[in-house]
Design an enzyme around this catalytic site. Structure first.
Site, mmCIF file in Angstrom:
data_model
loop_
_atom_site.group_PDB
_atom_site.id
_atom_site.type_symbol
_atom_site.label_atom_id
_atom_site.label_comp_id
_atom_site.label_asym_id
_atom_site.label_seq_id
_atom_site.Cartn_x
_atom_site.Cartn_y
_atom_site.Cartn_z
ATOM 1 N N HIS A 1 -7.557 -5.578 -1.237
ATOM 2 C CA HIS A 1 -6.403 -4.905 -0.631
ATOM 3 C C HIS A 1 -5.899 -5.641 0.609
ATOM 4 O O HIS A 1 -4.745 -5.480 1.000
ATOM 5 C CB HIS A 1 -6.809 -3.471 -0.272
ATOM 6 C CG HIS A 1 -5.669 -2.544 -0.048
ATOM 7 N ND1 HIS A 1 -4.783 -2.184 -1.039
ATOM 8 C CD2 HIS A 1 -5.265 -1.867 1.064
ATOM 9 C CE1 HIS A 1 -3.892 -1.338 -0.562
ATOM 10 N NE2 HIS A 1 -4.153 -1.131 0.717
ATOM 11 N N SER B 1 0.849 -1.190 0.000
ATOM 12 C CA SER B 1 0.000 0.000 0.000
ATOM 13 C C SER B 1 0.891 1.249 0.000
ATOM 14 O O SER B 1 1.687 1.430 -0.927
ATOM 15 C CB SER B 1 -0.958 -0.051 1.193
ATOM 16 O OG SER B 1 -2.013 0.869 1.033
#
Length: 682
Positions: free
Chosen positions: A633, A520
């Site tokens: 994610h 991320s």
């Protein structure tokens, strides 16, 4: 004495996870969720490991947990006590795989009663004070002909923003509304505003519901929201706040005159610490209670060994408001009273992940350390703390777990940064070892005193693992958190390079065999680092950002996050956005790069990885791109077990080749080797 095992990627299959500890109103019992991994049969027949969970019950004074739910498929979660303590509501995906509401009558025993059968499922269940009804959030029941229509026409018409969420996918046209179900009756929808509703909380007298929703269409794609008050009998509602920023977890005062909540007023945008606020039921301006408190009221310490919900809603009691906040690499318990925040946990207490509190102020909570997975704890009003249940005790007693060594250093401008180093298994003084600099995501999160399965696996494979909290992370004050805002790749890059400089000065670090990796924001920083220096021998970027321009329009948080964190709208200043985009400097990347990304990541969309991979391949740079189907994610924390195992194996293989001289596994053999390892463990 038997030789200790070492952590492996497949050790994940042996772990048990506890979450959502809910103490009974009288403080005598605790319900919680236990999750494990077991073999299941997929839709097409092959057997593979998947998560299962059940509701457990334990006496608050100790004993052996008792399993309360026994669904043959799916997962049970979100236990919630009725205010009179006689019933336990929970959510289950048994049977149809859609989350529905169930209730166990503890006074009578027997099977749980299913209260809903809504096509879009339910969430956020909450008992009415009289224990005779519950509210929940749902998008409702699908129309009878909808499945038939969807089989013929599957295009999506999009007219809202956001139109997708990571972990959810593309949003349905139906909005999330508040529903009410009286025991023994059919559920009914009680709100109908054209916005998503969340966080319903009953007033003490059961006549009103405080809830959170967007107040105006132009705010729907931002984090700004408002608290509303719904009169359940009349169906009328009124707004209590004025959309200063995000609003979470409304909590009523015992007398029903005030409502506390967590939120912020966006003075520092997305980098603002969550604070404790209060608004009168009668209306008027919201008041900031935690004035001068420098730490966010949230659990922001990262762990890859937690699964489930970890509630941190405040509790308003007669002596103050109880809440959690993250300070100095731990999440701790606080009480707001007499105009200030009082820390309740000892300095070296385990980092708390979630909690609940009884009416007599007994507190059940889950917490962990860097060498201890989440345990269930009991905290009494006198300040004593006891471990009630450790589901991984036998595993940890037979596996070698390395204690991280804390260090601090001063960055280029004198700012103190906290970090940790895990030495490799079998460490011997006088020898040098390859090492990995691991960068956390966020950027407004932190590493700390929580267990990281992956770090222990890397140490067992012979690496030193170095991880730090550069500026922008949480737990070190409001100013520290805001220093990265609109400066990604600036001073935070210098913090990380200072950490690498420090590590290279240690006599046990092989400076020619250092790697860098992260996910991320950590993936963005990995991309930025290798496009600005060749000091690392190999790199791994996960769920990354490479192009800030396209991130704005493709991420589920792009419009509000990018505008605030990167400083505007990309079309208004293209040069500014591209100046901090790693893709702009791709010609400078010489470090061998492993790219890991999920196909259904809506936070950092896979197109970010595709752009980077394509550019590097065209430039004939050493690169491998691994895509994970059906994952979002959160792959490294809650993805399919085999994907999580494979992800770590790809990392080990890549760094094993470039840092330890092993042969790189050919792509056509790798999937078979991971699947074979799973099969051999059965």
């Amino acid at each position: 004495m038997a030789e200790l095992q070492t952590w492996q990627a497949t050790s994940l299959l042996e772990l048990r996870f506890i979450s959502d500890a809910q103490i009974a109103p009288n403080g005598e019992h605790i319900a919680f969720v236990e999750t494990w991994i077991e073999e299941t049969v997929g839709k097409n027949g092959p057997r593979k490991p998947d998560y299962r969970s059940a509701i457990m019950l334990i006496q608050a004074d100790g004993g052996t947990p008792q399993r309360m739910t026994f669904s043959v498929s799916g997962r049970d979660s979100s236990p919630r006590w009725s205010p009179d303590g006689s019933k336990l509501a929970f959510i289950s995906t048994r049977d149809a795989g859609v989350a529905q509401l169930f209730v166990l009558d503890l006074s009578r025993g027997g099977e749980a009663q299913q209260l809903t059968s809504l096509g879009y499922g339910v969430a956020e269940i909450n008992w009415r004070p009289d224990s005779q009804a519950l509210t929940f959030i749902s998008r409702g029941a699908k129309a009878k002909d909808q499945a038939h229509v969807e089989s013929l026409r599957d295009e999506k018409i999009i007219e809202r923003l956001p139109f997708k969420f990571d972990g959810v996918g593309y949003l349905q046209p139906e909005y999330a509304q508040i529903w009410l179900v009286e025991l023994g009756q059919a559920p009914r929808q009680i709100t109908d505003q054209a916005f998503d509703h969340a966080d319903p909380a009953w007033s003490p007298d059961g006549s009103e519901l405080a809830f959170i929703t967007v107040s105006r269409a132009e705010l729907e794609h931002t984090r700004q929201a408002d608290m509303y008050l719904l009169n359940v009998d009349s169906g009328t509602s009124r707004c209590l706040t004025n959309a200063l920023g995000p609003v979470y977890h409304p909590t009523w005062s015992p007398d029903g005159s005030q409502i506390a909540y967590i939120g912020h007023d966006q003075q520092l945008g997305n980098a603002s610490n969550e604070a404790l606020w209060c608004v009168s039921r009668a209306g008027g301006d919201a008041r900031l209670l935690s004035v001068g408190f420098e730490h966010g009221l949230e659990n922001s310490i990262i762990s890859d060994s937690r699964i489930g919900r970890f509630p941190y809603r405040p509790y308003w009691r007669d002596n103050g408001i109880y809440c959690l906040a993250t300070r100095a690499a731990r999440t701790r318990a606080y009480r707001y009273s007499d105009g200030s925040m009082h820390e309740l946990t000892p300095e070296d207490n385990p980092s708390i992940s979630g909690y609940s509190q009884s009416l007599n102020k007994r507190t059940a909570f889950t917490a962990g350390t860097a060498t201890q997975l989440e345990c269930l704890y009991m905290g009494d009003a006198d300040g004593s703390i006891n471990v009630l249940y450790d589901p991984n005790a036998s595993l940890l007693a037979n596996i070698q777990t390395i204690e991280p060594e804390r260090f601090t250093y001063n960055s280029f401008d004198g700012l103190e940064i906290e970090g940790w180093a895990i030495k490799p298994v079998g460490f011997t003084e006088g020898q040098q070892y390859p090492s990995l600099l691991y960068i956390h995501g966020g950027p407004h999160s932190a590493y700390g005193h929580n267990f990281m399965h992956e770090f222990q696996v890397l140490a067992a494979a012979g690496y030193g693992v170095i991880y730090t909290n550069p500026r922008g992370g949480t737990g070190y004050g409001q100013r520290f958190r805001s220093l990265v805002r609109q400066d990604f790749g600036g001073d935070d890059y210098r913090d990380l390079m200072a950490a690498a400089d420090l590590a290279e000065s240690w006599d046990w670090i092989d400076s020619k065999h250092m790697g860098v990796l992260g996910g991320s924001y950590g993936g963005y920083m990995t991309n930025w680092i290798i496009s600005h220096t060749d000091r690392f021998a190999a790199a791994n970027t996960q769920r990354c950002i490479s192009n800030l321009m396209s991130f704005f329009g493709t991420s589920d948080i792009g419009p509000y996050f990018a505008e605030d964190e990167f400083g505007g709208k990309p079309w208004a200043d293209i040069d500014k956005f591209m100046e901090r985009s790693p893709i702009r400097y791709v010609n400078s990347i010489n470090t061998p790069l492993l790219i890991l990304h999920s196909d259904e990541d809506h936070r950092c969309p896979v197109e970010q990885a595709e752009q980077l991979y394509t550019a590097l391949k065209v430039l004939d740079k050493p690169v491998r791109f691994v895509r994970f189907p059906r994952e979002g994610h959160e792959l490294s924390r809650s993805g399919e077990p085999l994907h999580r195992i494979a992800r770590i194996e790809y990392i080990l293989d890549w760094f094993g080749h470039y840092l330890q001289g092993h042969n790189l596994t050919p792509a056509d053999q790798f999937r078979r080797s991971v699947a074979g390892e799973w099969k051999s463990n059965q």
